[in-house]
Structures are given as structure tokens and as C-alpha cells.
Scaffold this active site. Sequence first.
Site, PDB file in Angstrom:
ATOM      1  N   ASN A  72       0.741  -1.214  -0.040  1.00 51.83           N
ATOM      2  CA  ASN A  72       0.000  -0.085   0.077  1.00 51.83           C
ATOM      3  C   ASN A  72       0.867   1.283   0.066  1.00 51.83           C
ATOM      4  O   ASN A  72       1.425   1.671   0.964  1.00 51.83           O
ATOM      5  CB  ASN A  72      -0.953  -0.041   1.419  1.00 51.83           C
ATOM      6  N   ARG A  87      -2.614  -2.330  -3.552  1.00 51.41           N
ATOM      7  CA  ARG A  87      -3.616  -1.309  -3.332  1.00 51.41           C
ATOM      8  C   ARG A  87      -3.668  -0.050  -4.165  1.00 51.41           C
ATOM      9  O   ARG A  87      -2.560   0.646  -4.150  1.00 51.41           O
ATOM     10  CB  ARG A  87      -3.890  -0.533  -1.724  1.00 51.41           C
ATOM     11  N   HIS A 131     -12.626   2.939  -0.398  1.00 59.74           N
ATOM     12  CA  HIS A 131     -12.647   1.867   0.622  1.00 59.74           C
ATOM     13  C   HIS A 131     -13.509   0.627   0.486  1.00 59.74           C
ATOM     14  O   HIS A 131     -13.917   0.147   1.041  1.00 59.74           O
ATOM     15  CB  HIS A 131     -13.362   2.611   2.080  1.00 59.74           C
ATOM     16  N   ARG A 159     -10.325  15.615   6.921  1.00 58.59           N
ATOM     17  CA  ARG A 159     -11.259  16.165   5.742  1.00 58.59           C
ATOM     18  C   ARG A 159     -12.650  16.418   6.191  1.00 58.59           C
ATOM     19  O   ARG A 159     -13.189  15.803   7.026  1.00 58.59           O
ATOM     20  CB  ARG A 159     -11.425  14.632   4.819  1.00 58.59           C
ATOM     21  N   GLU A 218      -8.033  -5.268   4.590  1.00 60.64           N
ATOM     22  CA  GLU A 218      -8.011  -4.925   3.399  1.00 60.64           C
ATOM     23  C   GLU A 218      -6.820  -5.995   2.761  1.00 60.64           C
ATOM     24  O   GLU A 218      -6.851  -6.217   1.513  1.00 60.64           O
ATOM     25  CB  GLU A 218      -7.642  -3.413   3.032  1.00 60.64           C
TER      26      GLU A 218
END
Length: 398
Positions: free
Chosen positions: A11, A92, A181, A242, A385
Site C-alpha cells: 500500500n 492497493r 474503501h 477532511r 484490506e
Amino acid sequence: MDATELVLVLNSGSSSIKYQLLEPDSGIVAASGLVERIGEDDGRIEHVADGVTTEHRGPVADHTAGLRLIFDTFAETGHDLTEQGVRAVGHRVVHGGEVFYEPTLVDDAVLASIRDLASLAPLHNPANALGIESARALLPGVAQVAVFDTAYFHDLPSAARTYAIDTKVAAAQGIRKYGFHGTSHEYVSGVAARLLDRDPGEVNQIVFHLGNGASASAIRGGRPVDTSMGLTPLEGLVMGTRSGDIDPGIIAHLMRSADMTIDQVDTLLNRQSGLVGLAGVNDFRQLQRRIDDGDEAAALAYAVYIHRLRRYLGAYLIDLGVVDAIVFTAGVGENAAQVRADALAELSPFGIIVDPVANTAKNRAARRISPEDAPVAVLVVPTNEELAIARAAARLCG
Ligand code: ADP
């Protein structure tokens, strides 16, 4: 463990590479770690194998140097990846645009397309591409598989994925709701269906992935019908840094009245908003400590966070009509019992009840936190993940 059974999952972020070496069927992790502060003088790797943590500090020039450091540290701890090989490398990749909606074997053309999608994900895709490029150079002949964060949401219903703006502009600029996601939402909803002992195709669920980034999805019979993130991962829930949803008019207002440039606005909304903007901290544990100490800004940040969660919950309850399960995952979703309780408070008329004892019990497994006889199952499901990426990569290379 036979190295050729293992999948290396990477990742690659703008200044970091997270990795895991794992066995895709059992999920057993042989090693994992993180290289951080790539491009700076005080780079660092933390590598964990067989319960032993190895750390090195020093400058890491770029992603290739970062990956080389990972390989050297593997060799030092008994896994020579270059000599022993691996079954595949799973990457990813944040944005797959309209082009990629399944795990994809990387060749030159695929790598070029991932780079081209940087216009949609300027913070992420270039770093993802660098990671793939470096891994190809270090492990030539090993299958490199890209797994896209947007893929699961590719087929959202048109009413959910379309922004109400001029269709010509939208088409020319690739503007639609992509969602992110996705690997986590797909994995977690699959585990949730198994936990309920039901076929995923029969289960309607609302999934809240609440980490530093946060997103919600409405899933009908295994397929997503809506999600909170959009063209970029900025839309939707309140996150660590965010804003999530805002009136888009705020952007023009800031540019006109505060003389901000578009890059300044982008930085404001992506890095200086959310919990950090409201309370000065983006770590949820710190936020909770501040609330306990009577900090009013922290209390307001928390209230805004919960208010947004409940708005999406309400919208998705109506979208789905019948909801079998509400699922919480990722750092905050898995650990913050108070968030789960507050997000679902006083919803018993909808069949949504959280059992306070089950909710606060110390337990890291996938579990139910609603009473057995409640109409809606409320679940906590740890996301994974890396495992989902490793499995997708292994499936693709047979
Ligand atoms: P990401 O993968 O998006 O970086 P994570 O899923 O690791 O994020 O989630 C990070 C968030 O989870 C942080 O805000 C952190 O404070 C929060 N978190 C982790 N553990 C706990 C805990 N025990 N209680 C509350 N929040 C927690």
C-alpha cells in the site's frame, strides 16, 4: 511457510509504504511493516516478523529505495524475497476511474492508465504507480496485481452515482461518484453475512468504515447501491482531517472573499478540516480525552461527527427499505463503543438496538452487539484490506 504460497501486499502512499507478506487462504501473516517519511532525511522502517520488531532509521530517497529497504529487511530476518520468490504482489490502488473495476494484472498499459488517473486522485495514484513500478523492477517475473479502492462501487445505480451538474461537463471530466474503501466495504459485508449465517445475496446492510478516512455504504444483497465518498475521498462523513460534505458554494466564497487559491482551498478541506479543523486533533482517542477534560471544541467536533453519521444512516435506511445489519469497521468503528452507541441511539422504533454490555465488552473478533432478537443485527467486523487484496491477487494468478 513455503514462500511461493505467500502474497506480498503493498500500500504505497505519497511518503510511506505499508506492507504485509501473508498466506491468502489462511490469512496467516508472515511479516508486516511500514516505511515512512520517504523523501525526507529521517526515514524509518518498522518490520515485524515472527513477533520480533526490527527498526532502521535513515534517509529513504524514493519509493524504489523504500522497497529496497523492505526487501533488505526481509532478507535480514530470514525471508529473502528475491531468492525465495512470492506467489504474487497485490497493490492497493486508490482510483480505478471508469477503466478498472476488477483486480487487474499489471502490464505496461495498465501501469500507464493508473498513472493517467492521477488527475482524479493526485495525492494517491502517482504513489501507487511508483510502488508498482519499483516492485516490478525488484521482482521481475512475479505477477503484479492492482486492486482498486473504487472497484466495488463501479456499478452503483445511475441515480446514486450521478451528480446534478451539466452532463457535458461531467462527461468531459469523468465526474461521477466513484466511491472509495471498496475493498473494505466488500470484505466486511461478506464477513457480516457469514456471521449471520446468511447468503450475502440475501442481506441488506449499512456499513460504516470509520478510520482516519471514513465512509458509509448501503448494500443490497451483496451489491452496493450508494456510498458516501464521491469523485474523490473528500465527500461524505466527517473525517480526521477532511470536511466531508460541505456546501460547494463555500469554495467559491473562500476564493472570492478570502482570496484563497484553489490549492489552498484543497489543502483546507483535505488536511485542515474534519476533526482537526474543529478541535485541533485527528486522533479519535485524543478527541475523547479532550471531551472528558471538558473541552467544548472537542465536544462540538464529536457532535458534528455523530450528526453526519446519523444523516447517512437515515438516508440509507430509506434507500434500502429493509435493513438486516448495520456494520462498524476500521479504527474508530471497531474500537469506539461510544460512537456506535451514539450513532444508533434511540432508534428502537426502527428495530435498531445496541446492547450496552456487548457493545463495551473487550473483544477483537467479528461480533454482534445488538440483542439476539432485535430486528436489525448491529455488528462490529474488523476490516482486513490486506487479506482481501492478497486473495484477489492469488485468485487472479491461479
Ligand atoms: P486509517 O487506516 O484510515 O489510517 P484506522 O482504521 O487505523 O485509520 O483508524 C484510525 C483511527 O482509529 C484514529 O482516529 C484512532 O484514534 C482511532 N482509534 C484506534 N483505536 C481506537 C480506540 N481504542 N478508541 C477510539 N479510537 C481508536
